[in-house]
Design an enzyme around this catalytic site. Structure first.
Site, PDB file in Angstrom:
ATOM      1  N   ASN A   1       0.864  -1.184   0.000  1.00 44.39           N
ATOM      2  CA  ASN A   1       0.000   0.000   0.000  1.00 44.39           C
ATOM      3  C   ASN A   1       0.900   1.233   0.000  1.00 44.39           C
ATOM      4  O   ASN A   1       1.673   1.444   0.949  1.00 44.39           O
ATOM      5  CB  ASN A   1      -0.889  -0.043   1.254  1.00 44.39           C
ATOM      6  CG  ASN A   1      -1.813   1.152   1.333  1.00 44.39           C
ATOM      7  OD1 ASN A   1      -1.382   2.276   1.090  1.00 44.39           O
ATOM      8  ND2 ASN A   1      -3.060   0.938   1.688  1.00 44.39           N
ATOM      9  N   GLU A   8     -11.067  -9.146   3.093  1.00 47.40           N
ATOM     10  CA  GLU A   8      -9.799  -8.756   3.715  1.00 47.40           C
ATOM     11  C   GLU A   8     -10.095  -8.594   5.204  1.00 47.40           C
ATOM     12  O   GLU A   8     -10.882  -7.722   5.596  1.00 47.40           O
ATOM     13  CB  GLU A   8      -9.254  -7.455   3.123  1.00 47.40           C
ATOM     14  CG  GLU A   8      -7.928  -7.063   3.786  1.00 47.40           C
ATOM     15  CD  GLU A   8      -7.177  -5.951   3.066  1.00 47.40           C
ATOM     16  OE1 GLU A   8      -7.273  -5.863   1.818  1.00 47.40           O
ATOM     17  OE2 GLU A   8      -6.503  -5.175   3.753  1.00 47.40           O
ATOM     18  N   ARG A  18      -9.196   8.302  -1.221  1.00 49.66           N
ATOM     19  CA  ARG A  18     -10.190   8.703  -0.220  1.00 49.66           C
ATOM     20  C   ARG A  18     -11.038   9.848  -0.752  1.00 49.66           C
ATOM     21  O   ARG A  18     -10.577  10.648  -1.573  1.00 49.66           O
ATOM     22  CB  ARG A  18      -9.500   9.140   1.071  1.00 49.66           C
ATOM     23  CG  ARG A  18      -8.718   8.033   1.750  1.00 49.66           C
ATOM     24  CD  ARG A  18      -8.182   8.498   3.093  1.00 49.66           C
ATOM     25  NE  ARG A  18      -9.240   8.590   4.069  1.00 49.66           N
ATOM     26  CZ  ARG A  18      -9.442   7.730   5.073  1.00 49.66           C
ATOM     27  NH1 ARG A  18      -8.614   6.730   5.263  1.00 49.66           N
ATOM     28  NH2 ARG A  18     -10.440   7.879   5.894  1.00 49.66           N
ATOM     29  N   HIS A  77      -3.883  -4.257   7.666  1.00 46.92           N
ATOM     30  CA  HIS A  77      -3.947  -3.146   8.612  1.00 46.92           C
ATOM     31  C   HIS A  77      -3.072  -3.408   9.834  1.00 46.92           C
ATOM     32  O   HIS A  77      -3.336  -4.332  10.600  1.00 46.92           O
ATOM     33  CB  HIS A  77      -5.369  -2.821   9.081  1.00 46.92           C
ATOM     34  CG  HIS A  77      -5.486  -1.379   9.485  1.00 46.92           C
ATOM     35  ND1 HIS A  77      -5.894  -0.387   8.630  1.00 46.92           N
ATOM     36  CD2 HIS A  77      -5.161  -0.773  10.630  1.00 46.92           C
ATOM     37  CE1 HIS A  77      -5.856   0.773   9.246  1.00 46.92           C
ATOM     38  NE2 HIS A  77      -5.400   0.573  10.464  1.00 46.92           N
ATOM     39  N   THR A 136      -8.152   3.891   8.343  1.00 48.08           N
ATOM     40  CA  THR A 136      -9.420   3.165   8.334  1.00 48.08           C
ATOM     41  C   THR A 136      -9.637   2.449   9.669  1.00 48.08           C
ATOM     42  O   THR A 136      -8.957   1.478   9.978  1.00 48.08           O
ATOM     43  CB  THR A 136      -9.419   2.152   7.167  1.00 48.08           C
ATOM     44  OG1 THR A 136      -8.971   2.836   6.004  1.00 48.08           O
ATOM     45  CG2 THR A 136     -10.801   1.598   6.931  1.00 48.08           C
ATOM     46  N   ARG A 144      -6.796  12.923   0.742  1.00 41.47           N
ATOM     47  CA  ARG A 144      -5.722  13.394   1.625  1.00 41.47           C
ATOM     48  C   ARG A 144      -4.336  12.880   1.222  1.00 41.47           C
ATOM     49  O   ARG A 144      -3.341  13.454   1.600  1.00 41.47           O
ATOM     50  CB  ARG A 144      -6.014  13.040   3.082  1.00 41.47           C
ATOM     51  CG  ARG A 144      -5.901  11.579   3.390  1.00 41.47           C
ATOM     52  CD  ARG A 144      -6.084  11.307   4.868  1.00 41.47           C
ATOM     53  NE  ARG A 144      -7.433  11.570   5.307  1.00 41.47           N
ATOM     54  CZ  ARG A 144      -7.964  11.030   6.406  1.00 41.47           C
ATOM     55  NH1 ARG A 144      -7.230  10.238   7.161  1.00 41.47           N
ATOM     56  NH2 ARG A 144      -9.213  11.299   6.748  1.00 41.47           N
ATOM     57  N   HIS A 148       1.118   6.170   1.716  1.00 41.23           N
ATOM     58  CA  HIS A 148       1.928   7.101   2.501  1.00 41.23           C
ATOM     59  C   HIS A 148       3.126   7.665   1.742  1.00 41.23           C
ATOM     60  O   HIS A 148       3.759   8.599   2.219  1.00 41.23           O
ATOM     61  CB  HIS A 148       2.313   6.472   3.834  1.00 41.23           C
ATOM     62  CG  HIS A 148       1.094   6.224   4.668  1.00 41.23           C
ATOM     63  ND1 HIS A 148       0.176   7.220   4.934  1.00 41.23           N
ATOM     64  CD2 HIS A 148       0.600   5.102   5.242  1.00 41.23           C
ATOM     65  CE1 HIS A 148      -0.808   6.717   5.650  1.00 41.23           C
ATOM     66  NE2 HIS A 148      -0.588   5.439   5.842  1.00 41.23           N
ATOM     67  N   GLU A 200      -8.593   0.484  -3.163  1.00 42.24           N
ATOM     68  CA  GLU A 200      -9.431   0.566  -1.956  1.00 42.24           C
ATOM     69  C   GLU A 200     -10.374   1.743  -2.109  1.00 42.24           C
ATOM     70  O   GLU A 200      -9.950   2.844  -2.487  1.00 42.24           O
ATOM     71  CB  GLU A 200      -8.564   0.804  -0.723  1.00 42.24           C
ATOM     72  CG  GLU A 200      -7.773  -0.382  -0.300  1.00 42.24           C
ATOM     73  CD  GLU A 200      -6.946  -0.059   0.937  1.00 42.24           C
ATOM     74  OE1 GLU A 200      -7.136   1.000   1.559  1.00 42.24           O
ATOM     75  OE2 GLU A 200      -6.103  -0.877   1.267  1.00 42.24           O
ATOM     76  N   HIS A 204      -5.564   3.749  -1.887  1.00 41.70           N
ATOM     77  CA  HIS A 204      -6.889   4.128  -1.382  1.00 41.70           C
ATOM     78  C   HIS A 204      -7.145   5.570  -1.796  1.00 41.70           C
ATOM     79  O   HIS A 204      -6.502   6.488  -1.280  1.00 41.70           O
ATOM     80  CB  HIS A 204      -6.887   3.997   0.149  1.00 41.70           C
ATOM     81  CG  HIS A 204      -8.212   4.285   0.790  1.00 41.70           C
ATOM     82  ND1 HIS A 204      -8.405   4.206   2.142  1.00 41.70           N
ATOM     83  CD2 HIS A 204      -9.414   4.669   0.267  1.00 41.70           C
ATOM     84  CE1 HIS A 204      -9.663   4.513   2.430  1.00 41.70           C
ATOM     85  NE2 HIS A 204     -10.288   4.804   1.306  1.00 41.70           N
TER      86      HIS A 204
END
Ligand code: PXP
Length: 242
Positions: free
Chosen positions: A6, A157, A51, A196, A107, A55, A9, A76, A49
């Site tokens: 993922n 998931e 969003r 996660h 999340t 962000r 970041h 996602e 993801h």
């Protein structure tokens, strides 16, 4: 077990300086490069993801990754009409439907599939019709697993956040919940993924969960990459997974 990295970041870091100007000649770090490095280091997928509040990952990022990185793309998404439309245009290999709340830092908790069947039914049907495999990001809970199956999702998931945050006996109890969830989901024919809060330490326990096919890991890999570089961080996680 396969690794989906993922890279949200990586975008978080770029947005810290270049929000509103991601195409500036000096904008960095480059999320497409992050996807390519992860793939070359052995990741079997890239997870992003988009969003509602944008962000970190931006619309342009997901389309560029889709076009330029030839690996499995897991998108996602919250179940909002805007993002569903983007997914159908993007045509990722997989979507993972997640709960989204603007106040959260990340999340928090799984999607309440059992409580939102009506709202999710058409999204799952539209994705399936477009050839996009659907995953539900849920707590390892039988009712949520059953509802995901009945709606036509191919995968679940399992949310490993509570496990990652717990310690000692409480962590063992959370691990047991994930194990039971994995067994039940597998018995229904669902592909079992997890994600996660998985890191270089707790991966040793996650490995003991049966039937896991794909782990989606972001924060810990990007944190390690700050010190070791992304290529080494991805390779190290894959070695621990094996
Ligand atoms: N899987 C899902 C569905 C997520 O929402 C997230 C966080 O964005 C992750 C995996 C990755 O979690 P982490 O960044 O804690 O590894």
């Amino acid at each position: 077990m396969e690794l989906g990295v993922n890279i949200d970041h990586v975008a978080t870091l770029r947005q810290a300086r270049y929000v509103g100007n991601i195409d500036a000649h000096n904008a960095e770090p480059d999320v497409v490069a992050a996807a390519q490095i992860s793939m070359n280091a052995g990741a079997t997928g890239i997870t992003v993801h988009l969003r509602g509040d944008r962000r970190h990952i931006q619309d342009a990022d997901v389309f560029r990754i889709r076009e330029r990185v030839k690996t499995k793309l897991n998108f996602e998404m919250g179940n909002s009409p805007e993002i569903v439309d983007i997914a159908l245009r993007l045509k990722p290999d997989e979507v993972c439907i997640v709960p989204e709340n603007r106040q959260e830092v990340t999340t928090d908790g799984g999607l309440d599939v059992a409580g939102q069947c009506d709202a999710l039914r058409s999204t799952v049907a539209r994705m399936n019709a477009a050839g996009i495999r659907v995953s539900m990001f849920i707590e390892p809970d039988d009712a949520q697993i059953t509802a995901s199956h009945l709606l036509g999702a191919a995968m679940v998931e399992l949310h490993t956040g509570a496990f990652a945050n717990a310690e000692g006996d409480a962590q063992q109890r959370e691990l047991e919940r994930i194990r039971n969830g994995a067994l039940f989901a597998h018995s229904l024919g669902l592909q079992v993924n997890a994600g996660h809060g998985i890191n270089y330490t707790n991966i040793a326990l996650i490995r003991t969960v049966p039937h896991l096919v794909e782990l989606n890991i972001g924060h810990s890999i990007i944190c390690r990459a700050v010190f070791t570089g992304l290529d080494a961080a991805v390779r190290e996680m894959i070695a621990l997974m094996r």
